[in-house]
Design an enzyme around this catalytic site. Structure first.
Site, PDB file in Angstrom:
ATOM      1  N   SER A  30      35.406   6.571  -1.732  1.00  0.00           N
ATOM      2  CA  SER A  30      36.578   6.325  -1.120  1.00  0.00           C
ATOM      3  C   SER A  30      37.503   8.064  -1.341  1.00  0.00           C
ATOM      4  CB  SER A  30      37.560   5.378  -1.675  1.00  0.00           C
ATOM      5  OG  SER A  30      37.794   5.471  -3.188  1.00  0.00           O
ATOM      6  N   THR A 161      69.291  -2.158  33.367  1.00  0.00           N
ATOM      7  CA  THR A 161      68.577  -3.043  33.160  1.00  0.00           C
ATOM      8  C   THR A 161      67.497  -3.541  33.977  1.00  0.00           C
ATOM      9  OG1 THR A 161      70.063  -4.884  34.140  1.00  0.00           O
ATOM     10  CG2 THR A 161      70.783  -3.918  31.933  1.00  0.00           C
ATOM     11  N   HIS A 162      66.657  -3.937  33.516  1.00  0.00           N
ATOM     12  CA  HIS A 162      65.272  -4.000  34.318  1.00  0.00           C
ATOM     13  C   HIS A 162      64.706  -2.809  35.183  1.00  0.00           C
ATOM     14  CE1 HIS A 162      66.113  -8.426  33.947  1.00  0.00           C
ATOM     15  NE2 HIS A 162      67.226  -8.217  33.980  1.00  0.00           N
ATOM     16  N   SER A 283      49.330  22.475  33.487  1.00  0.00           N
ATOM     17  CA  SER A 283      47.971  21.698  34.042  1.00  0.00           C
ATOM     18  C   SER A 283      46.870  22.867  34.193  1.00  0.00           C
ATOM     19  CB  SER A 283      48.324  20.828  35.389  1.00  0.00           C
ATOM     20  OG  SER A 283      47.291  20.754  36.227  1.00  0.00           O
ATOM     21  N   LYS A 289      52.933  22.308  36.962  1.00  0.00           N
ATOM     22  CA  LYS A 289      53.408  21.123  36.411  1.00  0.00           C
ATOM     23  C   LYS A 289      54.103  21.541  34.964  1.00  0.00           C
ATOM     24  CE  LYS A 289      52.371  17.453  36.677  1.00  0.00           C
ATOM     25  NZ  LYS A 289      51.180  16.725  36.524  1.00  0.00           N
ATOM     26  N   ASN A 291      54.631  19.167  31.755  1.00  0.00           N
ATOM     27  CA  ASN A 291      54.254  18.035  31.148  1.00  0.00           C
ATOM     28  C   ASN A 291      54.760  17.722  30.048  1.00  0.00           C
ATOM     29  OD1 ASN A 291      52.732  17.230  33.623  1.00  0.00           O
ATOM     30  ND2 ASN A 291      50.971  18.079  32.722  1.00  0.00           N
ATOM     31  N   GLU A 296      54.378  11.854  25.344  1.00  0.00           N
ATOM     32  CA  GLU A 296      53.434  10.809  25.683  1.00  0.00           C
ATOM     33  C   GLU A 296      52.584  10.615  24.477  1.00  0.00           C
ATOM     34  OE1 GLU A 296      52.545  11.794  30.385  1.00  0.00           O
ATOM     35  OE2 GLU A 296      52.085  13.502  28.838  1.00  0.00           O
ATOM     36  N   TYR A 323      41.937  -8.771  -7.194  1.00  0.00           N
ATOM     37  CA  TYR A 323      41.445  -7.467  -6.260  1.00  0.00           C
ATOM     38  C   TYR A 323      40.020  -7.798  -5.696  1.00  0.00           C
ATOM     39  CZ  TYR A 323      39.665  -2.814  -5.361  1.00  0.00           C
ATOM     40  OH  TYR A 323      39.381  -1.633  -4.963  1.00  0.00           O
ATOM     41  N   GLN A 328      40.323  -1.282  -0.942  1.00  0.00           N
ATOM     42  CA  GLN A 328      40.242   0.168  -1.051  1.00  0.00           C
ATOM     43  C   GLN A 328      40.625   0.598   0.255  1.00  0.00           C
ATOM     44  OE1 GLN A 328      37.353   2.298  -3.063  1.00  0.00           O
ATOM     45  NE2 GLN A 328      36.148   2.318  -1.194  1.00  0.00           N
TER      46      GLN A 328
HETATM   47  N1  ARG Z   1      38.747   3.042  -5.212  1.00  0.00           N
HETATM   48  C1  ARG Z   1      39.090   2.007  -5.574  1.00  0.00           C
HETATM   49  C2  ARG Z   1      40.196   1.447  -4.762  1.00  0.00           C
HETATM   50  O1  ARG Z   1      40.844   2.373  -4.184  1.00  0.00           O
HETATM   51  C3  ARG Z   1      39.639   1.809  -6.953  1.00  0.00           C
HETATM   52  C4  ARG Z   1      39.671   0.508  -7.573  1.00  0.00           C
HETATM   53  C5  ARG Z   1      38.185   0.151  -7.881  1.00  0.00           C
HETATM   54  N2  ARG Z   1      38.040  -1.289  -8.489  1.00  0.00           N
HETATM   55  C6  ARG Z   1      36.885  -2.020  -8.685  1.00  0.00           C
HETATM   56  N3  ARG Z   1      37.171  -3.145  -9.200  1.00  0.00           N
HETATM   57  N4  ARG Z   1      35.943  -1.262  -8.102  1.00  0.00           N
HETATM   58  O2  ARG Z   1      40.606   0.313  -4.370  1.00  0.00           O
END
Ligand code: ARG
Length: 467
Positions: A30, A161-162, A283, A289, A291, A296, A323, A328
């Site tokens: 992560s 309105t509408h 464009s 154009k 835009n 948007e 947890y 994560q």
């Molecule tokens: N990278 C993990 C998260 O963001 C950290 C926590 C990990 N905990 C575990 N029990 N593996 O949630």
């Protein structure tokens, strides 16, 4: 744990005979998302080291070595230290760098804590900071709205309105109708920041730390308002993410609604407003154009932020207590939403500052039928009931519509026939300025009420941030 011996650095693994599959690493890693937590992770680790030292779990000297080492890790990260392939997440990376900086004492830092209470604490610190930054970005947009509102305070345009012409309003009244929703967002943001300021650290993996660390000391070090009362709840609680995402979604929705008004009012058919060169795109095919892409994209961004909220709520709704790794992904949703708002809000503020309003086109869109309510009010003031007046004026509206003329062009006899209480001054009630002038009620579009509203908006912006 001694994967550092094998050239990698892991926070777990001793109980497994074989190493993890690269397929596990790929889905589990992560750090691409959570790298940005590093300043907060270092801060909470410094507080944890202090608390371990104060509790006598580590010697004061060891605690100081850890804190100094964490400071050096912080310097390396600030100078651009990058993750290596085996850094599973930011907590692992900081642990690796701390071993490099402080040596074996680094192995004592994780005493009594888990990444579960660690990541919850780091995410909360990040969120509190994000709420402050978002507040500042919202204020910039509000300031742009207020400045433009002031500049068109005496312009008159239809309110719809509408999406049908309803009644005339001051230009400032319309623009400030988009200021107040953002002001409510700022109140929600302050509440979200407060909600995030409960300390999970000390909860361990789920049952609480077995070492007598002083959580009050840590709370104070990190500036939290409260200490979590239940370690199971503390490690699995992502309400603060949901709340911040909800506020983000509301802000994105509000931006989308501002954008929608401006896109419509900027069309050739309305022509109330012209987009500035700096915030218009052309464009590749049609040379004429101009835009409104910023608006948007802001409108489209609202859908993405809503998606982040839905994704987070979907993640947490089916989880057992405590947890689970699903959590994560809370950061992916949170960071995506906040990052997007930091693109949308400044771009909207810039595009709004460059708008040029066409007062003549606004005024020309106010037709006399829009003052039909004022004409009915005229009869009420002369003694008719509102129901009766509504019917009489309705018949005049129909006659003008059938004749293809403005109500002011109807013959005097038509008024007399519609109701006996119509006098020679009836047509005066069909003036747009008179319509506005009659509405100085607080919160109304009368000139004095709008002046008061502009002052109220300026005062809101002058108030301290995240009050
Ligand atoms: N990278 C993990 C998260 O963001 C950290 C926590 C990990 N905990 C575990 N029990 N593996 O949630």
């Amino acid at each position: 744990m001694s994967s550092s011996d094998s050239g990698t650095h892991k926070l777990w693994g001793g109980r497994f005979a074989g190493g993890p599959s690269p397929l596990l690493d790929a889905i589990n890693r992560s750090i691409g998302t959570d790298f940005r937590l590093w300043p907060h992770d270092i801060r909470l680790s410094r507080a944890w080291a202090l608390a371990l030292g104060e509790a006598g779990v580590l010697t004061r000297e060891e605690a100081e070595q850890l804190r100094a080492g964490l400071d050096r890790v912080g310097v390396r990260l600030a100078e651009g230290a990058q993750p290596v392939a085996t850094d599973e997440d930011i907590h692992t990376m900081i642990d690796r760098l701390l071993h490099e900086e402080a040596g074996t004492v680094a192995s004592k830092l994780h005493t009594g804590r888990s990444r579960n209470d660690q990541v919850a604490t780091a995410s909360r610190l990040w969120t509190i900071d994000a709420c402050h930054k978002l507040d500042a970005a919202i204020r910039e947009l509000q300031q742009a709205l207020l400045t433009q509102a002031t500049s068109i305070a005496d312009a008159i345009l239809p309110a719809y309105t509408h999406l049908q012409r309803a009644q005339p309003v001051s230009g400032a009244h319309w623009l400030l109708s988009h200021f107040w929703p953002l002001e409510r967002d700022r109140t929600r943001l302050a509440n979200a920041a407060r909600g995030a300021a409960t300390l999970p650290l000390g909860s361990g993996a789920i049952a609480g730390s077995a070492f007598p660390v002083n959580r009050e000391l840590i709370r104070n070090e990190l500036g939290f308002h409260a200490i979590s009362p239940n370690s199971i709840d503390a490690t699995g609680d992502r309400d603060f993410v949901a709340e911040t995402l909800f506020v983000s979604t509301m802000t994105a929705v509000h931006c989308s609604r501002i954008a929608e008004d401006l896109i419509i009012y900027g069309s050739s058919e309305f022509g109330f407003v012209r987009f500035g060169d700096g915030f218009s795109t052309g464009s590749s095919m049609m040379p004429q154009k101009r835009n409104p892409d910023v608006f948007e994209l802001a409108r489209g961004g609202g859908a993405r932020v809503l998606g982040d909220l839905v994704s987070l709520l979907g993640t947490i709704k089916g989880l057992p207590s405590g947890y689970s790794k699903d959590l994560q992904d809370d950061k992916r949703a949170l960071f995506n939403a906040i990052d997007l708002l930091h693109l949308v809000l400044p771009a909207m503020a810039g595009a709004i500052s460059e708008l040029r309003f066409d007062r003549a086109r606004m005024r020309a869109a106010v037709s006399s039928a829009m003052m039909a309510t004022d004409l009915a009010d005229y009869l009420v003031k002369k003694g008719a009931t509102f129901r009766e007046a509504h019917g009489a004026v309705g018949s005049l509206v129909r006659q003008a519509e059938e004749a293809g003329i403005e109500m002011t062009e109807l013959p005097t006899e038509a008024f007399a026939q519609a109701h006996v209480l119509f006098g020679a001054d009836a047509r005066d009630a069909l003036g747009a300025e008179a319509s506005l002038a009659a509405r100085n009620i607080a919160g109304g579009t009368g000139p004095e009420a709008v002046r008061a509203q502009l002052a109220q908006a300026a005062a809101a912006l002058a108030a301290p941030a995240l009050a």
